[in-house]
Design an enzyme around this catalytic site. Structure first.
Site, short mmCIF file in Angstrom:
data_model
loop_
_atom_site.label_atom_id
_atom_site.label_comp_id
_atom_site.label_asym_id
_atom_site.label_seq_id
_atom_site.Cartn_x
_atom_site.Cartn_y
_atom_site.Cartn_z
N GLU A 195 0.81 -1.22 0.00
CA GLU A 195 0.00 0.00 0.00
C GLU A 195 0.84 1.27 0.00
OE1 GLU A 195 -2.93 -0.36 3.13
OE2 GLU A 195 -3.94 -2.01 2.11
N GLU A 314 -4.87 -8.68 -0.52
CA GLU A 314 -5.73 -8.59 0.66
C GLU A 314 -7.17 -8.42 0.20
OE1 GLU A 314 -4.57 -5.44 3.29
OE2 GLU A 314 -2.43 -6.01 3.27
#
Length: 584
Positions: A195, A314
């Site tokens: 991220e 994820e």
């Protein structure tokens, strides 16, 4: 992601020099043949399950389905057990493999185990611990992904103001990681950064910085040789967000690297209002469904259709399940989301990795906290299951019983009937089906509610031609009763007689109609962040975050929405630290 707040075991000395040379030869043989053969470990390592890795990246990533995340563990700050999970054991990976998982993403945060100045040395004890955990997973025949995780916001985000130092530290990190793992089999993948984000950067700068990181990561890893020569490397979008422009940026980077062993990664946590239950996002409705189908279509069209595999590193929701708090997402709505996500991933050709900080697998007992919930996730890997518009049928105690209807969502299956336990209900007498409309008769509901005690009186199963049955709770309720009370801005709870009903959401507005509370862009406040039900204690708590956001001496109207469809109005006024609550 997504932190939700035994000492580390050190790896014993590895194989000797001769064994190391044999290991290298085995890796080279594997690379030449287009597959990686499992190397024989010395006595310090468990015996490895042999895995033949397909030569093409697309086929290899497909073989990684399904995946699971060792969340909030080696990525925890500052240490492995700091966020409440026990130290990892090999038994964990034995369990995951036995449950059908084929890959494990092991997020790793290096910051607190690395010098902050050149040469940015990673602590050898920590590196050995990470390697020990990775080797346990590889030994079970699992594909493994390791990365640079929360470092993304701890220091990589400072690239805007500290460009050269950040890049130097990033390169030094991957140089050490790649050297440590260079002789591991091709079942180990490297992911450049989790991220990625950049503080106070323009959109153009963010694109440039991430391209620099991904490109430099690729160069550093490949330069270490050995198994890293053709190891699968995983590259993220900004924030791991599946927005079209960000995926286009990543596609440009991947194309420029001219490397067939690259994998794109994004994350998916659903449409935000549904993911956290805010702004009225109580249901997995058309907006949430479109958000999901559009996201997977973008992943397919941008990458998969062009031969670039996608690893959904994820997925889940941002707030559910959380076994420390009441469920913010109603169970049936959550099941519908997970069922469709599994289906859309299969349609798009995307490999998925469930984010699990602690919520699904109990790391202490190695048992699923909610086996029925996990069964829905597992079923979605291979087939579809029918659902319905709700998994709840509410029958008011204060009025005569009448027929109740639900809409069936067969999802390509065929409805086979209703059961209560092992007993099949009788079509025509107990229920009718017209198209996709399922109606429970008044006769059946009278029998099922029995003495009409508040709460769940019976649970039915709608069974379909394949997949899992859809459970339907038959619930007796009456309108909840809230009582007046007083409290403080740090401790306030409304006395509540739920009378069988279940809280869905809460609206908060001032007298002029403007929104009240921390989510001032919507009247519907966030579940568990602004309010939270306590069914056993008979109350609804208003959090300090919600109360402290209210204007002083400005009456606020609260409207509580319950899953029966009932609404109850209440009023609160804050004056300094004092709060007064008045029932309507």
């Amino acid at each position: 992601m997504k932190d939700i707040r035994h000492p580390a075991h050190h790896r014993s000395r590895g194989p000797g020099r001769l064994a190391a040379l044999l290991l290298t030869l085995l890796v080279i043989v594997g690379l030449t043949s287009g597959t990686t053969m499992a190397a024989t470990d010395g006595p310090a390592h468990p015996a490895r399950t042999q895995v033949r890795v397909p030569a093409s990246a697309k086929d290899a990533v497909a073989a990684m389905q399904p995946g699971w995340n060792l969340g909030n563990t080696l990525d925890a700050i500052p240490d492995e057990t700091s966020w409440g999970n026990p130290a990892v054991t090999k038994s964990l990976f034995d369990t995951l493999r036995a449950q059908g998982f084929r890959s494990v993403r092991i997020p790793v945060t290096w910051t607190d185990h690395q010098s902050t100045t050149a040469p940015y040395t990673i602590d050898a004890t920590y590196m050995n611990r990470v390697k020990q955990v990775v080797d346990w997973a590889l030994a079970d025949g699992l594909y493994v992904v390791i990365n640079v995780h929360h470092d993304s916001w701890q220091w990589i985000a400072d690239m805007t103001t500290n460009h050269d130092k950040v890049l130097a530290r990033f390169d030094a990190s991957w140089s050490q990681i790649a050297a440590t793992f260079r002789n591991e089999p091709r079942t180990l993948l490297f992911e450049s950064v989790n991220e990625p984000q950049f503080n106070n950067a323009t959109p153009a700068q963010k694109t440039q910085f991430l391209n620099e990181l991904n490109t430099s990561f690729h160069k550093v890893v490949r330069a270490t040789g050995g198994g890293n020569t053709n190891r699968l490397l995983v590259l993220p979008t900004q924030g791991c967000t599946p927005a079209q422009n960000l995926m286009d940026d990543l596609s440009t980077t991947i194309s420029a690297l001219h490397d067939r062993n690259l994998v794109a990664t994004v994350h998916y946590y659903s449409w935000y209002p549904f993911s956290v239950n805010v702004a009225g996002g109580t249901r997995y409705d058309a907006s949430a469904q479109k958000d999901l189908t559009d996201a997977f279509a973008r992943m397919h069209d941008t990458f998969v259709a062009k031969g670039i595999p996608v690893y959904l590193g994820e997925y889940g929701t941002l707030s559910w399940p959380d076994y420390n708090h009441p469920d913010p997402i109603e169970r049936g709505e959550g099941l519908k989301y997970l069922e469709q996500l599994g289906h859309q991933a299969r349609v798009a050709g995307v490999t998925t990795a469930l984010w699990d900080p602690f919520s699904y697998l109990n790391r202490s007992t190695l048992k699923w906290r909610d086996p029925a919930l996990f069964a829905w996730i597992k079923s979605s890997w291979t087939t579809r299951s029918g659902t319905a518009s709700s998994d709840q049928v509410f029958v008011a105690k204060s009025t005569p019983i009448t027929a109740q209807s639900l809409t069936l969502n067969p999802n390509g299956t065929t409805f086979r009937g209703l059961w209560q336990g092992s007993k099949k209900l009788v079509a025509g007498r107990d229920y009718t089906v017209s198209g996709d409309r399922l109606t429970l008769t008044a006769t059946a509901l009278t029998r099922l509610t029995g003495n009409r005690a508040y709460g769940v009186n019976a649970t039915l199963q709608a069974r379909f031609s394949r997949g899992l049955p859809w459970k339907i709770d038959v619930i007796t309720y009456d309108t909840p009763v809230l009582s007046s009370t007083t409290g403080t801005s740090s401790s306030f709870a409304l006395p509540t007689q739920y009378r069988g009903d279940v809280l869905a959401t809460m609206e908060a507005t001032y007298a002029d109609g403007s929104n009240a509370g921390p989510a001032d862009w919507t009247p519907y406040q966030q579940f568990n962040q602004s309010f939270s039900p306590d069914y056993a204690g008979g109350r609804i708590t208003l959090t300090s975050d919600f109360l402290k956001a209210l204007h002083d001496n400005a009456p606020v109207t609260l409207k509580f929405h319950f899953w029966s469809g009932t609404t109850v109005t209440y009023h609160v006024t804050k004056s300094g630290s004092s709060v007064t609550g008045t029932a309507s």
